[in-house]
Scaffold this active site. Structure first.
Site, mmCIF file in Angstrom:
data_model
loop_
_atom_site.group_PDB
_atom_site.id
_atom_site.type_symbol
_atom_site.label_atom_id
_atom_site.label_comp_id
_atom_site.label_asym_id
_atom_site.label_seq_id
_atom_site.Cartn_x
_atom_site.Cartn_y
_atom_site.Cartn_z
ATOM 1 N N THR A 50 -1.038 -9.459 7.731
ATOM 2 C CA THR A 50 -1.043 -9.819 9.141
ATOM 3 C C THR A 50 -1.346 -11.296 9.320
ATOM 4 O OG1 THR A 50 -1.790 -7.601 9.707
ATOM 5 C CG2 THR A 50 -2.078 -9.290 11.388
ATOM 6 N N TYR A 140 -6.241 -4.735 -2.837
ATOM 7 C CA TYR A 140 -5.326 -4.547 -1.716
ATOM 8 C C TYR A 140 -4.077 -3.839 -2.229
ATOM 9 C CZ TYR A 140 -2.496 -5.908 2.396
ATOM 10 O OH TYR A 140 -1.689 -5.927 3.508
ATOM 11 N N LYS A 170 -8.312 -1.375 -0.238
ATOM 12 C CA LYS A 170 -7.607 -1.371 1.050
ATOM 13 C C LYS A 170 -6.316 -0.612 0.794
ATOM 14 C CE LYS A 170 -5.583 -4.285 4.680
ATOM 15 N NZ LYS A 170 -4.322 -3.537 4.858
ATOM 16 N N SER A 172 -3.127 0.640 1.796
ATOM 17 C CA SER A 172 -2.034 0.502 2.765
ATOM 18 C C SER A 172 -0.779 1.182 2.237
ATOM 19 C CB SER A 172 -1.780 -0.970 3.056
ATOM 20 O OG SER A 172 -2.898 -1.548 3.685
ATOM 21 N N GLY A 195 -4.967 1.676 5.638
ATOM 22 C CA GLY A 195 -4.242 0.550 6.199
ATOM 23 C C GLY A 195 -2.918 0.873 6.837
ATOM 24 N N ASP A 197 -1.861 2.054 10.340
ATOM 25 C CA ASP A 197 -2.427 2.315 11.663
ATOM 26 C C ASP A 197 -1.859 3.574 12.312
ATOM 27 O OD1 ASP A 197 -3.106 -0.240 10.892
ATOM 28 O OD2 ASP A 197 -2.673 -1.174 12.814
ATOM 29 N N GLU A 198 -0.541 3.740 12.187
ATOM 30 C CA GLU A 198 0.126 4.834 12.878
ATOM 31 C C GLU A 198 -0.181 6.210 12.287
ATOM 32 O OE1 GLU A 198 3.335 2.764 10.292
ATOM 33 O OE2 GLU A 198 1.424 2.275 11.274
ATOM 34 N N SER A 214 -3.491 -4.235 11.611
ATOM 35 C CA SER A 214 -3.072 -5.335 12.476
ATOM 36 C C SER A 214 -3.171 -4.986 13.952
ATOM 37 C CB SER A 214 -1.644 -5.749 12.135
ATOM 38 O OG SER A 214 -0.764 -4.636 12.239
#
Length: 312
Positions: A50, A140, A170, A172, A195, A197-198, A214
């Protein structure tokens, strides 16, 4: 091992604010930080995807990290992402982060010449983490961008021997079953910060207690409502708010993803400027269409009325 302790709740993957010419707009950082603290965000993740970290020079990454640390003034933790295709540069960034007072270090692996085995990945990360041995270190994991998927449970089994300050991942990636395995590994020894969000509600159901994303930069009230409703056992209400988040993300994807998310910051009153090439910012017409699309799902109304994240 660390002074940070466990991370939980929403951690914003912060933007790197820029002027129209693409130079850093460091003067905007304090305003971003005050906005995030006001929205109840529990931490900031700087120079990640981000924050366009891979598109910034090492000097710029140092400048933006220092600006966020100064603006946060110890009120919420700052994690800086130092991954670089050059391990020497990554180590310099980690050393700088430690020197200016970040609370934790995170790192992507090199991605041009990829880590083609778990052993090589751990070796690369160990070199970075050794520069800041008293700080928590997070890997990450974002295979959609790094281009390489490795077993993260095996990573947690093998990495601590080489990375004593490994605090967690993290995570994602949408592979929730593996994320849950990481959460459960070694009786919950490691922080696993989701990581995507949705998919946050699904991650909560799988045991996640912290998330880095983000859209928490401006839509934290939506996700606070998801978390509160879930904690209260009101699954239907949690699904409603998570559904709104999903609609929001689908809209962003229609407008190119990151450039649309960054443009939304201006729509909520905080102009973070354009993204940097190779990302391309939205035109004025596209920003207008984006605003109307977000208005159509009631996002701005909820943000105006729901900063407390209450579930009515």
């Amino acid at each position: 091992m660390t002074r940070l302790g466990r991370l939980s709740g929403l951690i914003a993957a912060t933007f790197t604010p820029m002027h129209k010419d693409g130079s850093l707009n460091l003067e905007m950082v304090p305003r971003i930080v005050e906005h995030l603290i006001g929205d109840g965000v529990n931490g900031m993740y700087v120079c990640g995807s981000t924050g366009e970290g891979p598109s910034l020079s090492a000097e710029e990454r140092c400048q933006i990290t220092e600006a966020y640390v100064k603006a946060a003034a110890g009120r919420i933790p700052v994690i800086t992402q130092v991954g670089h295709d050059s391990l020497q540069e990554a180590k310099k960034l980690a050393a700088h982060g430690a020197a200016v007072g970040v609370d934790a270090i995170a790192a992507l692996p090199p991605s041009y010449f990829k880590c083609n085995s778990l052993e090589v990945l751990i070796q690369c990360l160990a070199e970075i983490a050794a520069v800041c041995p008293t700080l928590p270190f997070y890997y990450y994991h974002i295979p959609v961008l790094t281009g390489w998927e490795l077993d993260m449970i095996e990573f947690l089994k093998q990495a601590p021997e080489r990375i004593p300050n490994l605090a967690g991942i993290k995570y994602s990636a949408p592979t929730l079953y593996e994320m849950q395995g990481c959460i459960r590994f070694a009786e919950g020894r490691f922080d696993v910060l989701f990581g995507v969000d949705e998919m946050m509600l699904a991650a909560l159901a799988m045991g996640a207690t912290g998330a880095i994303g983000s859209t928490y930069n401006f839509a934290a009230p939506v996700y606070h409502r998801v978390m509160k409703a879930y904690a209260q056992g009101d699954l239907k209400r949690a699904q409603e708010y998570q559904g709104l988040a999903g609609e929001m993300v689908r809209i962003f994807n229609r407008f190119g993803g990151h450039p649309a998310i960054k443009a939304t910051m201006k729509l909520v009153g905080i102009d973070c400027g354009p993204p940097r090439l190779p990302l391309v910012g939205l035109s004025e017409r596209e920003v207008g269409e984006l605003q109307r699309a977000l208005e159509s799902i009631g996002l701005f109304e909820l943000l105006e009325n729901g900063a407390q994240g209450a579930v009515g």
